[in-house]
Design a protein around this motif. Sequence first.
Motif, PDB file in Angstrom:
ATOM      1  N   ASP A   1       0.166   3.706  -2.736  1.00 39.29           N
ATOM      2  CA  ASP A   1      -0.310   5.111  -2.566  1.00 39.29           C
ATOM      3  C   ASP A   1       0.365   6.231  -3.183  1.00 39.29           C
ATOM      4  O   ASP A   1      -0.009   6.996  -3.698  1.00 39.29           O
TER       5      ASP A   1
ATOM      6  N   LYS B   1      -6.337  -7.632   0.570  1.00 42.56           N
ATOM      7  CA  LYS B   1      -5.507  -6.607   0.146  1.00 42.56           C
ATOM      8  C   LYS B   1      -5.387  -6.764  -1.689  1.00 42.56           C
ATOM      9  O   LYS B   1      -5.301  -5.472  -2.031  1.00 42.56           O
TER      10      LYS B   1
ATOM     11  N   LEU C   1      -6.433  -3.622  -3.941  1.00 48.74           N
ATOM     12  CA  LEU C   1      -5.434  -2.917  -4.894  1.00 48.74           C
ATOM     13  C   LEU C   1      -6.160  -3.248  -6.141  1.00 48.74           C
ATOM     14  O   LEU C   1      -6.203  -1.958  -6.946  1.00 48.74           O
TER      15      LEU C   1
ATOM     16  N   ASN D   1       0.613  -1.361   0.082  1.00 47.14           N
ATOM     17  CA  ASN D   1      -0.007   0.029   0.221  1.00 47.14           C
ATOM     18  C   ASN D   1       0.845   1.343   0.039  1.00 47.14           C
ATOM     19  O   ASN D   1       0.538   2.315  -0.316  1.00 47.14           O
TER      20      ASN D   1
END
Length: 195
Positions: free
Chosen positions: A63, A87, A91, A59
């Motif tokens: 990000d 996760k 994504l 992440n």
Amino acid sequence: ARLFALLPRGANDQYPVTPLNCGPEILLSAVEHSRQSRSDLRVVLTHDVDTAEGLANCNYVADAEERQGFRSSWHVVADRYPLDRTKLHDLSGRGHEIGLHGLWHNNREAFLDRYRLRAELKKMASFLDEFSIRGYRGPSWYRTSRMLDVLEDFFDYDLTCADADFMCPGGPGGVGITRPFWIRPHLLEIPCTLP
């Protein structure tokens, strides 16, 4: 230049492509220059997620990419570490793509016979479908003709070849171009330029 100094003398002569031999790319650029505009330029960002720790920390990179307006392809290893499906769905939901970075990351799958590799990939069908996985990158850049023959039946594209590759554990090589090309009738090769 410093990297070439680390190679044994004469090693460069054996490589089909080096960073200094960019003839195919120059020729294509010259032919297409008059038709190319800024909007024609493309970049593909990919990440090999070799470990559970890498997946846990993805992440931070995602990000940073998103702040710049980018999305990337995250290639996970199917059976090496526990996959955090939440996760991966996160994504994917954010516009990133999930790809496969091998089955075990032990460098054996490129050398499996066609039947065994096909059987192993068939076992993964639900995982491939769950994340709409269309791309594959072999661990450690290992690739064989028989592996590519099988990949064609499961994936739309492969990212296992580098444009100029003089440090691959599988032996030096490279495809001599940064642009995608059909490595099999139904399998697009997208060369990697910055491993």
